[in-house]
Design an enzyme around this catalytic site. Structure first.
Site, PDB file in Angstrom:
ATOM      1  CB  SER A 177      50.408  -1.746  -9.615  1.00  0.00           C
ATOM      2  OG  SER A 177      50.776  -0.687 -10.458  1.00  0.00           O
ATOM      3  CG  ASP A 178      51.857  -2.938  -4.911  1.00  0.00           C
ATOM      4  OD1 ASP A 178      52.258  -4.018  -5.350  1.00  0.00           O
ATOM      5  OD2 ASP A 178      52.579  -1.941  -4.809  1.00  0.00           O
ATOM      6  CB  VAL A 179      45.690  -0.721  -3.741  1.00  0.00           C
ATOM      7  CG1 VAL A 179      44.245  -0.690  -3.250  1.00  0.00           C
ATOM      8  CG2 VAL A 179      46.623  -0.196  -2.645  1.00  0.00           C
ATOM      9  N   GLY A 182      45.547  -6.434  -5.235  1.00  0.00           N
ATOM     10  CA  GLY A 182      45.015  -7.035  -4.020  1.00  0.00           C
ATOM     11  C   GLY A 182      43.506  -7.191  -4.075  1.00  0.00           C
TER      12      GLY A 182
END
Length: 408
Positions: A177-179, A182
């Site tokens: 989710s974070d990547v 981003g």
């Protein structure tokens, strides 16, 4: 040396772009790192003491540095500002006022209390690109909830389709989710920069972990809404394509991707099952999906007779997409990965820390920017000097605790 040009080729398409980044953890820092890779000057604003939350994520640590933190913070400068001090807050607002882009992932109430919410800031700086990153977005009933990768994967449905057949749902075991968030934020900011440079217009960008994971799930959501049964964990055997999964061979697993009917017929010929290729019930993907269990059983029986490396050679020569299911010890030594320079040793760590090359390459940037992650507060004095603070001003701010200076 100009900070724009350290550790890589000069310039880049975002050269001259000033980004003030207050995000922490992984999604926001990933976004600002990609902008920095493209030439932007990223000023990472951190809190006194601990700095970015990810600085403490570990083990592993190398010389007290988190490997996770190092992987998302190359090509940046660190400034430590105490936002509880009115002088520190005024210092931050001065930096934002001279920036092209401001990025944050703070609670909306906290932003408003500090006077750096998007309504206030953009009223003062109409050309500013304000990128708000959150767990669930700027509106809706759950906009104030804190967000983490695990919660987004669970809520978006990603976990509901991940895991062994008949087993419990599982998280994709990376900061997915974070990547992805981003990447989405970096894309949106880059698009807004085009208009800002052409017309001087600012923008409010709203990017969330949940929305990014919903985008990852787009084909599964579309299929479900079109009438497909609700999916469950299947061990990766329920693709819209058949055959499109990993198989056990004589020694290890091999992933095989049958993307169209000609590939299917070639596949049947080379593994020694021409009868499957000639079977009218299996002539198209729809038929192969109906009879998936039968054909998977037949393919599994055939593949068990040779090693994965043997099958990889045979299938590769026939133009059939396949890959060994590699562990990370193999990934980091994969000839293609090595040849592409995908792993970037962090300068000054003797090869003990690495980051991964951004997932894009520009012909005009033959050597990637690759300066090490910044020490906490390493650039406080430098950055404030660039924003019109005198040495005496900076000394006073440091002495009074409004900002902090770290070791270079």
């Amino acid at each position: 040396m100009n900070h724009q040009d350290q550790g890589g080729s000069a310039g880049g398409p975002l050269a001259g772009l000033k980004v003030v980044d207050m995000t922490t953890s992984y999604a926001g820092p990933t976004a600002s790192m990609y902008l920095a890779d493209l030439g932007a000057d990223v000023i990472k604003v951190e809190r006194p003491g601990a700095g970015d939350d990810a600085r403490s994520w570990g083990p592993p640590f190398v010389r007290d540095t988190s490997a996770w933190f190092a992987s998302a913070n190359r090509n940046k400068r660190s400034v430590v500002i105490n936002l509880r001090d009115p002088r520190g807050l005024r210092t931050l607002r001065r930096l934002i006022g001279e920036a092209d882009v401001f990025m944050e992932n703070l609670n909306p109430g906290k932003l408003a209390s500090l006077g750096i919410d998007h309504e206030t800031v953009r009223a003062e700086s109409p050309r500013l690109i304000y990128c708000a990153m959150s767990g669930f977005g700027l509106d809706g009933p759950d906009s104030a909830l804190p967000g983490y990768d695990l919660a987004a994967q669970a809520r978006s449905g990603i976990m509901s389709v991940t895991g062994p057949k008949g087993g419990s749902p599982q998280r994709v075991s990376s900061a997915l989710s974070d990547v992805v968030t981003g990447m989405c934020a970096a894309l949106a900011v880059s698009a807004a920069v085009v208009r800002q440079r052409e017309h001087g217009d600012g923008e409010l960008i709203d990017v969330s972990l949940l929305d990014s994971d919903l985008a990852v799930m787009a084909p599964r959501i579309a299929a479900y809404l079109a009438g497909e049964p609700e999916p469950a964990p299947s061990g990766g055997t329920d693709s819209v394509l058949a055959v499109y999964q990993s198989f056990a061979t004589a020694d290890r697993d091999l992933a095989i991707a049958i993307g169209n009917d000609p590939i299917w017929r070639r596949f049947c010929d080379v593994i020694g099952t021409p009868e499957l290729g000639a079977d009218p019930e299996l002539a198209d993907n729809a038929g192969r999906r109906v009879h998936r269990e039968r054909l998977v059983a037949a393919v599994t029986e055939k593949l068990a007779g040779r090693t994965a490396a043997e099958w990889q050679k045979i299938l590769g020569e026939a133009g059939i997409p396949c890959s060994l299911v590699q562990g990370l010890s193999e990934v980091v030594e994969d000839p293609q990965v090595v040849a592409r320079g995908a792993l970037l040793p962090v300068p000054g760590t003797g090869g003990a820390l690495h980051s991964v090359h951004s997932p894009f390459r520009f012909g005009s940037i033959p050597r990637p920017r690759n300066t090490a992650f910044p020490a906490l507060g390493a650039h406080t004095r430098e950055v404030l000097g660039e924003h019109g603070f005198t040495d005496e001003d900076i000394d006073t701010l440091i002495a009074e605790g409004a900002v902090q200076e770290g070791a270079r």
